[in-house]
Write an enzyme that holds these catalytic residues in place. Structure first.
Site, PDB file in Angstrom:
ATOM      1  CD  GLU A 217      -0.926   4.530   3.817  1.00 21.04           C
ATOM      2  OE1 GLU A 217      -1.905   5.206   4.144  1.00 21.04           O
ATOM      3  OE2 GLU A 217      -0.455   4.551   2.676  1.00 21.04           O
TER       4      GLU A 217
ATOM      5  CE  LYS B 226      -3.987   2.192   2.107  1.00 21.83           C
ATOM      6  NZ  LYS B 226      -3.495   3.527   1.738  1.00 21.83           N
TER       7      LYS B 226
ATOM      8  CG  ASP C 295       1.970   7.317   3.036  1.00 27.50           C
ATOM      9  OD1 ASP C 295       0.886   7.858   2.773  1.00 27.50           O
ATOM     10  OD2 ASP C 295       2.643   7.605   4.042  1.00 27.50           O
TER      11      ASP C 295
END
Length: 313
Positions: A161, A28, A30
């Site tokens: 993240e 994920k 950021d």
């Protein structure tokens, strides 16, 4: 190629990682979501709300222009820290200081005039890996199949993240939030709208803390105050953006701490904050300012709470 739909597909926040052989798991990132429209010799980048941001990232556009066919790609613009982790705060400084930029590409929507959104994700990613130009500014977002818990724990140890969980057979639904894509966060972050600021104290200049809110139905709901995460340059730059928005009309109904020393502003600026937890009263505990977001409309900023998702096969 007919006019492509550039609205990004959106993911749903879920409460915990999971293992499933029918799902793939990616980092994920950021940063800022960005859709790229590329053809040999030219490329453009568009934000989540379809604003052309090409001029802000010319080196990324130049790297994408080496593609050998017309294509529309989906990815995240990120800035990396010394350990190679994406950091939203660093991306805020990309215009005024040297940061290591990267466009992390995770999907391919159109290629050579053909609409690929009706093909399974795993097929789109295989094509993407083949056509993405080799360049230090471009990164193919790799995935692992099935082992979501292991991927999440690895991301958490690395200070990232979190992970994205995606159904391997999922189609691409432009402009829709779907449960075929899930985000599992290792840290708590939330988009908020700035509705006011408090007076500075002691040696601090410009303002003390930002008063934050989220959209609840047709009104703004108080979500807490962020008084940390600013350096001197950020305080000044942010204050310059807030002053033209000052209003006598209080945007929220709730009474807030230090209200007598609060200046209200029209809810126009979207920010990203990290925090420890939500209180029972609906406020963020210990919010820290990360930066402004220009890729989302204030009215779209709602309280994002993780859901337990029944995954479909």
């Amino acid at each position: 190629m007919s006019e492509p739909d550039l609205r990004p597909m959106l993911a749903t926040l879920t409460d915990k990682p999971f293992d499933d052989p029918d799902w793939i798991f990616e980092t994920k990132w950021d940063g800022f979501r960005a859709i790229a429209v590329a053809k040999p010799g030219h490329a453009s980048l568009y934000s989540r709300n379809l604003i052309d941001i090409s001029r802000k990232y010319p080196t990324v556009c130049e790297a994408l222009s080496a593609i050998k066919q017309q294509a529309v790609l989906d990815g995240e613009l990120v800035a990396l820290d010394a350990e190679g982790r994406s950091r939203f705060q660093l991306l805020q400084n990309a215009g005024r200081e040297a940061v290591r930029l990267l466009y992390c590409v995770f999907d391919l929507l159109y290629l050579g005039g053909k609409d690929l959104r009706g093909k399974p994700l795993i097929e789109r990613k295989a094509l993407l890996e083949k056509v993405l130009p080799k360049n230090p500014l471009l990164h193919y977002s790799a995935h692992v199949a099935g082992d979501g818990i292991k991927a999440f724990n690895k991301a958490k140890r690395a200070g990232e993240e979190g992970v994205m969980a995606k159904l391997a057979s999922s189609l691409y639904h432009s402009g829709m939030r779907t449960r075929d894509w899930l985000k599992v966060k290792a840290s708590q972050e939330q988009e908020v709208v700035i509705v006011g600021f408090t007076a500075p104290r002691k040696s601090r200049k410009y303002f003390g803390a930002l008063v934050l809110a989220v959209r609840e139905g047709n009104r703004w709901e108080y979500a807490g105050r962020a008084g940390t995460g600013f350096d001197a340059q950020t305080l000044r730059a942010l204050h310059e953006k807030l002053v033209p928005l000052v209003t006598d009309k209080k945007p929220i109904a709730e009474k807030v701490p230090d209200e007598a020393h609060t200046t209200w502003v029209r809810p126009k600026l979207v920010a990203e904050v990290k925090f420890t937890e939500w209180t029972k009263g609906g406020e963020m505990r210990h919010p820290v300012f990360l930066g402004l977001r220009t890729d989302k409309k204030p009215a779209d900023v709602i309280r994002e709470l993780p859901k337990h998702i029944e995954r479909r096969k």
